[in-house]
Design an enzyme around this catalytic site. Structure first.
Site, PDB file in Angstrom:
ATOM      1  CE1 TYR A 102      -4.416  -0.569  -0.330  1.00 46.69           C
ATOM      2  CE2 TYR A 102      -3.805  -2.530   0.920  1.00 46.69           C
ATOM      3  CZ  TYR A 102      -4.707  -1.841   0.121  1.00 46.69           C
ATOM      4  OH  TYR A 102      -5.898  -2.431  -0.239  1.00 46.69           O
ATOM      5  CD  GLU A 159      -3.738 -30.171   3.573  1.00 47.56           C
ATOM      6  OE1 GLU A 159      -4.207 -29.566   2.595  1.00 47.56           O
ATOM      7  OE2 GLU A 159      -3.628 -31.411   3.613  1.00 47.56           O
ATOM      8  CG  ASP A 161      -6.950 -32.707   2.997  1.00 42.58           C
ATOM      9  OD1 ASP A 161      -7.364 -33.105   4.103  1.00 42.58           O
ATOM     10  OD2 ASP A 161      -7.272 -31.612   2.497  1.00 42.58           O
TER      11      ASP A 161
END
EC number: 5.6.2.2
Length: 423
Positions: free
Chosen positions: A166, A252, A304
């Site tokens: 920014y 995870e 996963d």
């Protein structure tokens, strides 16, 4: 009517009747599992003690020249930038214009080193000239980032990557562009990204059997509620780590982390639970490495059962290609893949309706992983990935909830630990 009553007696997927949980009757008493974990801890501690000095790039006689960065003090960062700008000024005054020699972070300039079990960056660099249409804007961004980092080093303050973006939205256009150049600058200066005093917003969290100091304040991670303690973005203020844990459980997903935290899994099996809620951020990777080295604890990973879960695991263990220049500081050695693995889908009889078909992109990612040297090094990983690609099935950790919402903490993980079922 009798049939209706019979159906009502059947256990629903979210039933709390623990006696009917699959494989629960094969669990041994917790004290037996704890003995297994103590042996794992002893083996890890012994291995850490027997290693006199960790291997470094300089110890290896590699054919390719590689580049690594180090932690630099703010004064060193400041002087390095000033030296670079003086060279640029001299080039301009000599009538040669200016540009920056930027180390290439392309895949072709990266190398997996088996002896170190991590990805490193080779020494190729490319010129980023100002007087060229294709690179003028990126050279301008590089100059701007260097100026901002110089300000930070003078003021001895930290800012977030978002703050940096920014400062000139019109120039940067998108934060991914300022983030990428920030990594380029760290590589150019030969320092870690944390040396630049630019941090990411807090993302990772930790809970469990860990006490540490955060900028002088003592934090007890068993008393932080189910949300845990946010991992500080600037790890240099973390110290005095103490723990009676037997292992670190790297998770995870946030959902699995919350389940384990709420169930106080770390009290039943003394451990530290940490997650980056998906893709690993720098602070979580640094924090995990610090815990592993200082506490000498084994690290077990729960991800996963899909190619991206294994990719996330590999980023923690071997490093990311995007930040291969800093892999020596960001990687945690010897992370063991606990689950969920493709072979678990049949082993734990996960119903078909809880499995997901792999997309073409998933399959491609899986096949690409099979070509990676860090995967080939581990035969168990190769076997599991081949099974995943062959069956074209994947599953999230939450698939275990089909047997009950607490099946993960009550049966699956204890059984995995009991059987030493990790790779």
């Amino acid at each position: 009517m009798a049939d209706k009553k019979q159906k009502q007696k059947r256990r629903r997927p979210d039933s709390d009747d623990e006696s009917e949980l699959p494989f629960k009757n094969t669990l041994k008493p917790d004290r037996v599992i704890l003995e297994t974990l103590k042996k794992l801890l002893l083996a890890t501690t012994t291995a850490s003690s027997s290693t006199s000095k960790p291997l470094t790039l300089s110890d290896l006689n590699l054919a390719a020249t590689c580049r690594e960065v180090t932690d630099l003090s703010l004064s060193s960062v400041q002087s390095t930038i000033e030296t670079l700008i003086l060279q640029v000024t001299h080039s301009i005054l000599s009538g040669n214009g200016f540009g920056f020699q930027v180390p290439s972070r392309a895949s072709s300039n990266q190398l997996y080193v088996p002896e170190l079990d991590r990805i490193v960056l080779k020494d190729k660099a490319t010129l980023r000239p100002f007087a060229h249409m294709s690179s003028v804007r990126k050279t301008t961004i590089t100059t701007k980032i260097l100026a901002l980092i110089h300000q930070l080093s003078l003021k001895s303050i930290h800012v977030t990557k978002r703050d940096l973006f920014y400062t000139d939205v019109k120039l940067f256009q998108d934060q991914t562009q300022s983030d990428a150049v920030l990594d380029d600058v760290a590589c150019m200066l030969g320092c870690t990204r944390s040396s630049l005093n630019v941090i990411a917003s807090e993302k990772g969290v930790v809970v469990g059997r860990l006490i540490f100091s955060d900028n002088g304040d003592m934090i007890d991670c068993t008393k932080m509620g189910m949300g845990g303690k946010a991992i500080p973005p600037n790890i240099d203020r973390v110290g005095d780590m103490k723990s009676d844990a037997l292992f670190i459980l790297l998770v995870e997903k946030d959902a699995a982390y919350i389940r384990l935290a709420e169930d106080r899994f770390y009290n039943r099996f003394p451990c530290i639970i940490v997650t980056a809620k998906g893709q690993p951020d720098v602070a979580t990777r640094l924090f995990l490495r610090k815990m592993k080295i200082e506490l000498k604890l084994p690290v077990l990973a729960l991800v996963d059962s899909d190619p991206y879960g294994l990719k996330i695991l590999s980023v923690y263990g071997c490093g990311s290609k995007n930040m291969s220049y800093d892999s020596s500081n960001l990687t945690t050695p010897d992370i063991k893949w606990l689950g969920i693995r493709p072979s678990d889908l049949d082993k734990y009889k996960i119903p078909e309706q809880c499995r997901l078909p792999m997309t073409e992109q998933d399959i491609k990612t899986g096949k690409d992983l099979l070509e990676e040297d860090f995967v080939k090094k581990n035969p168990g990983w190769v076997e599991e990935l081949n099974l995943m690609v062959k069956t074209k099935q994947k599953a999230e950790i939450q698939a275990l909830s089909t047997f009950g919402f607490q099946y993960l903490s009550e049966v699956y993980l204890p059984l995995k630990l009991q059987q030493k079922d990790w790779l």
